[in-house]
Enzyme design. Structure first.
Site, PDB file in Angstrom:
ATOM      1  N   ASN A 104      45.661  38.291  44.451  1.00 19.35           N
ATOM      2  CA  ASN A 104      45.786  36.936  43.908  1.00 19.35           C
ATOM      3  C   ASN A 104      45.474  36.970  42.419  1.00 19.35           C
ATOM      4  OD1 ASN A 104      45.935  34.016  43.944  1.00 19.35           O
ATOM      5  ND2 ASN A 104      43.695  34.009  43.785  1.00 19.35           N
ATOM      6  N   SER A 106      41.904  37.008  36.256  1.00 26.98           N
ATOM      7  CA  SER A 106      41.564  38.158  37.099  1.00 26.98           C
ATOM      8  C   SER A 106      42.611  38.333  38.183  1.00 26.98           C
ATOM      9  CB  SER A 106      40.214  37.921  37.803  1.00 26.98           C
ATOM     10  OG  SER A 106      39.190  37.617  36.884  1.00 26.98           O
ATOM     11  N   HIS A 139      43.966  34.750  39.448  1.00 24.46           N
ATOM     12  CA  HIS A 139      43.098  33.576  39.287  1.00 24.46           C
ATOM     13  C   HIS A 139      42.706  33.429  37.812  1.00 24.46           C
ATOM     14  CE1 HIS A 139      40.260  30.470  40.277  1.00 24.46           C
ATOM     15  NE2 HIS A 139      39.352  31.103  39.558  1.00 24.46           N
ATOM     16  N   ASP A 193      38.744  33.042  46.179  1.00 25.45           N
ATOM     17  CA  ASP A 193      38.704  33.742  44.890  1.00 25.45           C
ATOM     18  C   ASP A 193      37.534  34.733  44.838  1.00 25.45           C
ATOM     19  OD1 ASP A 193      40.919  32.241  43.984  1.00 25.45           O
ATOM     20  OD2 ASP A 193      39.602  30.609  43.384  1.00 25.45           O
TER      21      ASP A 193
HETATM   22  C1  GRF Z   1      48.349  30.738  36.890  1.00 24.97           C
HETATM   23  O1  GRF Z   1      47.592  30.232  35.835  1.00 24.97           O
HETATM   24  C2  GRF Z   1      47.489  31.462  37.863  1.00 24.97           C
HETATM   25  O2  GRF Z   1      46.362  32.060  37.281  1.00 24.97           O
HETATM   26  C3  GRF Z   1      47.045  30.373  38.800  1.00 24.97           C
HETATM   27  O3  GRF Z   1      48.137  29.504  38.884  1.00 24.97           O
HETATM   28  C4  GRF Z   1      48.935  29.605  37.710  1.00 24.97           C
HETATM   29  C5  GRF Z   1      50.336  29.874  38.142  1.00 24.97           C
HETATM   30  O4  GRF Z   1      51.261  29.736  37.097  1.00 24.97           O
HETATM   31  N1  GRF Z   1      46.627  30.911  40.057  1.00 24.97           N
HETATM   32  P1  GRF Z   1      52.798  30.015  37.361  1.00 24.97           P
HETATM   33  O5  GRF Z   1      53.218  29.185  38.564  1.00 24.97           O
HETATM   34  O6  GRF Z   1      52.974  31.481  37.603  1.00 24.97           O
HETATM   35  O7  GRF Z   1      53.502  29.567  36.120  1.00 24.97           O
END
Ligand code: GRF
Length: 221
Positions: A110, A139, A112, A148
């Site tokens: 994932n 991360s 995050h 997370d």
């Molecule tokens: C990213 O900021 C990621 O860290 C978080 O959700 C956002 C997704 O952005 N989990 P995208 O949909 O890839 O533009």
């Protein structure tokens, strides 16, 4: 020679990280193959990146299921199709439970937007600002049953400026996240990373801290 890494990507929204992965595959930066994109939101804008690249997409709306467990079971079945080596949650805004984690343990990662273990959950940008932090970042971690909370593989870090607000921080972090997700998938493609006993091992050695993305887009231990 082993087959190219087969990657399934799960999204819920804009999918810019998915787009970065698709472009890295198209340019040859990655030799992985994105075999399937799954969204739990039918209107997710990111689905168009997959469609344009000819990658099969499936929408599995969580609201159509009478509970988390049933959704997770359907999701796990879908995820198994195409026999992926790696599942990347890239802006997938659902907590996944045992029906998913069981069969895919060690194969789901994932992205995050925080320097974990700081700020699991939502609103990480504002939390970093409120805490007076001098740095924020993103991360990539193995997914476990803790939100997370799985072992962290890699991070990218950016400075927080005095005039930053959550919007500016998010905008500056986004391109760095894209580089992080690509570099991290590359580690898997090179079969360099695995998880065991809630730790990350790279090249057979347990990481003492997450790998850090440098200015050249390379992860360093
Ligand atoms: C990213 O900021 C990621 O860290 C978080 O959700 C956002 C997704 O952005 N989990 P995208 O949909 O890839 O533009």
């Amino acid at each position: 020679m082993s087959r190219p890494l087969r990657v399934t990507v799960l999204i819920s929204g804009t999918g810019t990280n998915l787009k970065a992965l698709i472009e890295a595959c198209q340019s040859g930066r990655l030799s992985a193959e994105i075999i399937h994109v799954i969204s739990n939101v039918g209107s997710a804008a990111g689905l168009k990146w997959a469609a344009q690249a000819g990658i099969p997409t499936t929408v599995l709306e969580h609201g159509r299921f009478p509970g988390r467990e049933k959704f997770d079971r359907a999701l796990a079945l879908l995820m198994a199709s195409g026999d992926p080596d790696l599942i990347v949650l890239a802006g997938f805004m659902r907590i996944v439970g045992e029906p998913v984690l069981g069969p895919f343990a060690g194969r789901i990662i994932n992205l995050h937007p925080s320097l974990l273990p700081l700020y699991p959950g939502l609103n990480t940008y504002q939390q970093a600002l409120d805490a007076g932090d001098r740095h924020h970042g993103s991360s990539m971690h193995f997914v476990t049953s803790e939100l997370d909370g799985g072992p962290v593989i890699s991070q990218v870090r950016i400075p927080i400026y005095d005039d930053d607000d959550s919007g500016s921080l998010r905008r500056r972090l986004a391109p760095e996240e894209h580089r992080l997700v690509v570099a991290t998938v590359e580690l898997f493609e090179q079969r360099r990373v695995e998880s065991a006993d809630n730790h990350v091992f790279v090249d057979g050695r347990q990481l003492e801290r997450p790998m850090q993305l440098n200015d050249r887009g390379i992860l360093e231990t």
